[in-house]
Design a protein around this motif. Structure first.
Motif, PDB file in Angstrom:
ATOM      1  N   THR A  68       0.823  -1.210   0.000  1.00  0.00           N
ATOM      2  CA  THR A  68       0.000   0.000   0.000  1.00  0.00           C
ATOM      3  C   THR A  68       0.860   1.264   0.000  1.00  0.00           C
ATOM      4  O   THR A  68       0.435   2.292  -0.519  1.00  0.00           O
ATOM      5  N   GLN A  89      -7.228  -2.546  -4.810  1.00  0.00           N
ATOM      6  CA  GLN A  89      -6.984  -3.908  -4.349  1.00  0.00           C
ATOM      7  C   GLN A  89      -5.675  -3.904  -3.569  1.00  0.00           C
ATOM      8  O   GLN A  89      -4.606  -4.073  -4.129  1.00  0.00           O
ATOM      9  N   GLU A 101      -0.340  -3.231  10.486  1.00  0.00           N
ATOM     10  CA  GLU A 101      -1.744  -3.002  10.154  1.00  0.00           C
ATOM     11  C   GLU A 101      -2.075  -1.512  10.222  1.00  0.00           C
ATOM     12  O   GLU A 101      -2.858  -1.014   9.423  1.00  0.00           O
ATOM     13  N   THR A 104      -0.762   0.115   7.069  1.00  0.00           N
ATOM     14  CA  THR A 104      -1.631  -0.263   5.954  1.00  0.00           C
ATOM     15  C   THR A 104      -2.909   0.569   5.978  1.00  0.00           C
ATOM     16  O   THR A 104      -3.312   1.141   4.957  1.00  0.00           O
ATOM     17  N   MET A 124     -13.559  -0.925  -3.332  1.00  0.00           N
ATOM     18  CA  MET A 124     -12.540  -1.753  -2.689  1.00  0.00           C
ATOM     19  C   MET A 124     -12.662  -3.212  -3.142  1.00  0.00           C
ATOM     20  O   MET A 124     -13.770  -3.716  -3.325  1.00  0.00           O
ATOM     21  N   PRO A 126     -11.410  -6.332  -1.420  1.00  0.00           N
ATOM     22  CA  PRO A 126     -10.734  -6.984  -0.296  1.00  0.00           C
ATOM     23  C   PRO A 126     -10.324  -8.406  -0.663  1.00  0.00           C
ATOM     24  O   PRO A 126     -10.880  -9.015  -1.580  1.00  0.00           O
ATOM     25  N   ASN A 127      -9.354  -8.924   0.058  1.00  0.00           N
ATOM     26  CA  ASN A 127      -8.869 -10.282  -0.222  1.00  0.00           C
ATOM     27  C   ASN A 127      -9.980 -11.325  -0.137  1.00  0.00           C
ATOM     28  O   ASN A 127      -9.908 -12.358  -0.802  1.00  0.00           O
ATOM     29  N   GLN A 128     -11.014 -11.057   0.639  1.00  0.00           N
ATOM     30  CA  GLN A 128     -12.117 -12.005   0.770  1.00  0.00           C
ATOM     31  C   GLN A 128     -12.836 -12.235  -0.560  1.00  0.00           C
ATOM     32  O   GLN A 128     -13.468 -13.274  -0.743  1.00  0.00           O
TER      33      GLN A 128
END
Length: 164
Positions: A68, A89, A101, A104, A124, A126-128
């Motif tokens: 980031t 992303q 964190e 980030t 966004m 997100p990794n999910q």
């Protein structure tokens, strides 16, 4: 701006005049590591949007291994005067490279603030969103089918910001 990014931007524009640019800013999952150019999710998303009648160019500002911090630094050079949306992303490289964190979160907040100052909304990724999608042998990066599925997940969100 890197020569690779400039090449991708020029290549994306080759499809003719466009009314708007969407910038996909991220790491290897945005770049499309391990798949042919054009199989990455920004390219596939652009094709899906154009098939729906949107005059749009998706600029792939993904860099393999980026954090980031790097995305924040690259953001001003990735934006154009006709950028109407950024797909962000952030990926998992911060965690892998020891970025806290808190740092980030600060980087993401700074990216969003820069965009808000220019009235550019953010979608966004997100990794999910990668859960359950087809992966390459490395178990990390998506296959071309996985990137297509990701693009399909994003198409309605992105279309909401575009005009035909």
């Amino acid at each position: 701006m890197s020569a690779a990014l400039a090449s991708l931007l020029v290549g994306s524009a080759a499809g003719g005049a466009v009314a708007a640019t969407v910038v996909a800013l991220g790491a290897s999952q945005t770049y499309g590591k391990g798949v042919a150019r054009g199989a990455d999710f920004p390219s596939q998303l652009q094709a899906m949007l154009r098939a729906q009648g949107y005059s749009v160019r998706l600029a792939n500002a993904g860099v393999n291994g980026d954090t980031t911090t790097g995305m924040r630094a690259r953001l001003p050079g990735a934006l154009t005067s006709d950028t109407v949306l950024v797909i962000l992303q952030p990926g998992g490289n911060d965690r892998l490279k020891g970025v806290s964190e808190a740092e980030t979160a600060a980087n993401i907040a700074a990216i969003k603030a820069t965009l808000a100052a220019r009235n550019i909304p953010v979608v966004m990724v997100p990794n999910q969103m990668f859960a359950g999608l087809p992966r390459q042998a490395d178990g990390q990066h998506l296959t071309a089918d996985g990137y297509r599925a990701l693009a399909a997940q994003l198409v309605s969100q992105v279309a909401a910001y575009l005009k035909k």
